[in-house]
Design a protein around this motif. Structure first.
Motif, PDB file in Angstrom:
ATOM      1  N   ALA A   1     -15.112   4.721  17.718  1.00 35.21           N
ATOM      2  CA  ALA A   1     -14.709   5.339  16.460  1.00 35.21           C
ATOM      3  C   ALA A   1     -15.326   4.596  15.282  1.00 35.21           C
ATOM      4  N   GLN A   2     -15.774   5.362  14.279  1.00 40.06           N
ATOM      5  CA  GLN A   2     -16.338   4.791  13.062  1.00 40.06           C
ATOM      6  C   GLN A   2     -15.339   5.039  11.932  1.00 40.06           C
ATOM      7  N   VAL A   3     -14.870   3.974  11.292  1.00 40.63           N
ATOM      8  CA  VAL A   3     -13.820   4.085  10.283  1.00 40.63           C
ATOM      9  C   VAL A   3     -14.313   3.503   8.959  1.00 40.63           C
ATOM     10  N   PRO A   4     -14.352   4.305   7.875  1.00 40.65           N
ATOM     11  CA  PRO A   4     -14.808   3.797   6.579  1.00 40.65           C
ATOM     12  C   PRO A   4     -13.796   2.835   5.964  1.00 40.65           C
ATOM     13  N   LEU A   5     -14.225   2.129   4.938  1.00 42.01           N
ATOM     14  CA  LEU A   5     -13.423   1.052   4.353  1.00 42.01           C
ATOM     15  C   LEU A   5     -12.075   1.545   3.849  1.00 42.01           C
ATOM     16  N   ALA A   6     -12.054   2.667   3.113  1.00 42.35           N
ATOM     17  CA  ALA A   6     -10.797   3.166   2.561  1.00 42.35           C
ATOM     18  C   ALA A   6      -9.796   3.493   3.668  1.00 42.35           C
ATOM     19  N   ALA A   7     -10.293   4.091   4.753  1.00 41.47           N
ATOM     20  CA  ALA A   7      -9.411   4.432   5.869  1.00 41.47           C
ATOM     21  C   ALA A   7      -8.916   3.175   6.573  1.00 41.47           C
ATOM     22  N   ARG A   8      -9.743   2.128   6.625  1.00 32.21           N
ATOM     23  CA  ARG A   8      -9.303   0.866   7.231  1.00 32.21           C
ATOM     24  C   ARG A   8      -8.129   0.276   6.445  1.00 32.21           C
ATOM     25  N   HIS A   9      -8.245   0.313   5.116  1.00 35.53           N
ATOM     26  CA  HIS A   9      -7.162  -0.215   4.292  1.00 35.53           C
ATOM     27  C   HIS A   9      -5.886   0.596   4.494  1.00 35.53           C
ATOM     28  N   ALA A  10      -6.029   1.927   4.574  1.00 34.58           N
ATOM     29  CA  ALA A  10      -4.859   2.780   4.798  1.00 34.58           C
ATOM     30  C   ALA A  10      -4.219   2.478   6.144  1.00 34.58           C
ATOM     31  N   ARG A  11      -5.035   2.259   7.158  1.00 35.29           N
ATOM     32  CA  ARG A  11      -4.508   1.946   8.482  1.00 35.29           C
ATOM     33  C   ARG A  11      -3.766   0.609   8.460  1.00 35.29           C
ATOM     34  N   GLN A  12      -4.341  -0.378   7.807  1.00 34.39           N
ATOM     35  CA  GLN A  12      -3.671  -1.677   7.719  1.00 34.39           C
ATOM     36  C   GLN A  12      -2.319  -1.554   7.029  1.00 34.39           C
ATOM     37  N   SER A  13      -2.247  -0.733   5.977  1.00 32.76           N
ATOM     38  CA  SER A  13      -0.992  -0.571   5.250  1.00 32.76           C
ATOM     39  C   SER A  13       0.071   0.100   6.106  1.00 32.76           C
ATOM     40  N   ARG A  14      -0.360   0.860   7.124  1.00 35.61           N
ATOM     41  CA  ARG A  14       0.585   1.498   8.049  1.00 35.61           C
ATOM     42  C   ARG A  14       0.888   0.620   9.256  1.00 35.61           C
ATOM     43  N   GLY A  15       0.322  -0.573   9.305  1.00 36.44           N
ATOM     44  CA  GLY A  15       0.551  -1.472  10.423  1.00 36.44           C
ATOM     45  C   GLY A  15      -0.309  -1.183  11.634  1.00 36.44           C
ATOM     46  N   GLN A  16      -1.409  -0.428  11.430  1.00 39.26           N
ATOM     47  CA  GLN A  16      -2.315  -0.094  12.528  1.00 39.26           C
ATOM     48  C   GLN A  16      -3.520  -1.035  12.529  1.00 39.26           C
ATOM     49  N   SER A  17      -4.193  -1.102  13.658  1.00 46.62           N
ATOM     50  CA  SER A  17      -5.453  -1.825  13.710  1.00 46.62           C
ATOM     51  C   SER A  17      -6.487  -1.097  12.856  1.00 46.62           C
ATOM     52  N   GLU A  18      -7.516  -1.793  12.407  1.00 47.26           N
ATOM     53  CA  GLU A  18      -8.515  -1.182  11.538  1.00 47.26           C
ATOM     54  C   GLU A  18      -9.253  -0.037  12.234  1.00 47.26           C
ATOM     55  N   VAL A  19      -9.484  -0.176  13.524  1.00 44.88           N
ATOM     56  CA  VAL A  19     -10.248   0.817  14.282  1.00 44.88           C
ATOM     57  C   VAL A  19      -9.458   1.202  15.529  1.00 44.88           C
ATOM     58  N   PRO A  20      -9.230   2.495  15.760  1.00 39.68           N
ATOM     59  CA  PRO A  20      -8.496   2.889  16.969  1.00 39.68           C
ATOM     60  C   PRO A  20      -9.386   2.785  18.208  1.00 39.68           C
TER      61      PRO A  20
END
Length: 263
Positions: free
Chosen positions: A100-119
């Protein structure tokens, strides 16, 4: 109209109601339409598939042959919301998957939800027949999970253990993967928000096992004819009722449907 940074690349989306485009709430974020249930404690399985107007699941042998800019946006959006992406081995090979390729903004959103940066991507495979030098293993930031059966787990571990985490997902039968067991293994790792991208055989199995909580189906404004498979292809037949959650469209005429399990 709804807009989403990073993934939509200028695509304009409209939320549709029974009388045409919705006006109220039209400035909501597109991601809100695809939010998972809050704080899931068991796996919530979302399917994301695309079909032509005449029901074909592929064009030129690949699901990607039906996609447009909006569908690629939705594809990324749903990946960015998921804890794990679940696919069948044939889909990995045919679609030439990478990680999976995850852009920077989505990585920050994932971190804020307690998820890893990349699924991670979890592959269901009875035989473990995947090539360790393929893009799937060489172009990824996180090692994939290989969900195989007891009869194949030792051989698969020897061949792929250096590039993936290999798990025994058999149930009562040592020669097959049990989908409920596979989901239990994901849940034990805190991977509750599951996104499956098929293919048709895996989706059919999840439906037959009553494990699919929702289906997001893109209807492409394309006719393909021929003898292409449906989005779900298998021997079992069930009658699982779903209810509509939303319907979106874009300026190319694609329809984005979301149906959830009827309770």
């Amino acid at each position: 109209m709804l807009f989403m940074a990073d993934t939509t690349a200028g695509v304009r989306f409209t939320a549709l109601g029974p009388d045409g485009p919705l006006i109220e709430g039209a400035d909501s974020r597109l991601a809100d339409f695809y939010a998972y249930p809050d704080d899931p404690q068991t796996c919530w399985v979302r399917g994301n598939m695309i079909a032509s107007l005449d029901g074909g699941a592929t064009a030129d042998g690949k699901a990607g042959g039906l996609a447009g800019a909006g569908d690629r946006s939705m594809f990324g959006l749903m990946r960015h919301a998921a804890d794990v992406i679940l696919v069948g081995a044939a889909t990995v090979r045919v679609e030439n998957y990478s990680g999976a390729q995850v852009p920077l903004a989505a990585r920050h959103a994932r971190q804020s939800r307690g998820q890893s940066e990349v699924p991670p991507i979890a592959v269901v495979t009875r035989t473990g027949n995947l090539e360790p030098d393929s893009l799937f293993f060489t172009r990824t930031e996180v090692p994939p999970l290989i969900l195989t059966c007891a009869d194949s787990v030792d051989d698969t571990q020897q061949r792929l253990g250096a590039v993936a985490e290999v798990l025994n997902a058999s149930g009562s039968r040592a020669d097959s993967v049990d989908n409920a067991t596979a989901l239990k293994l994901l849940a034990e790792r805190g991977l509750f928000r599951v996104l499956t991208e098929g293919g048709p055989s895996l989706l059919s199995q999840l439906i037959s096992d009553d494990l699919l909580d929702e289906l997001c189906l893109t209807v492409a404004p394309i006719l393909v004819g021929g003898s292409g498979r449906r989005i779900a292809t298998g021997t079992g037949e069930v009658h699982n009722k779903m209810r509509p959650a939303h319907l979106l469209s874009d300026d190319q005429g694609y329809l984005y449907t979301r149906y959830v399990r009827a309770r």
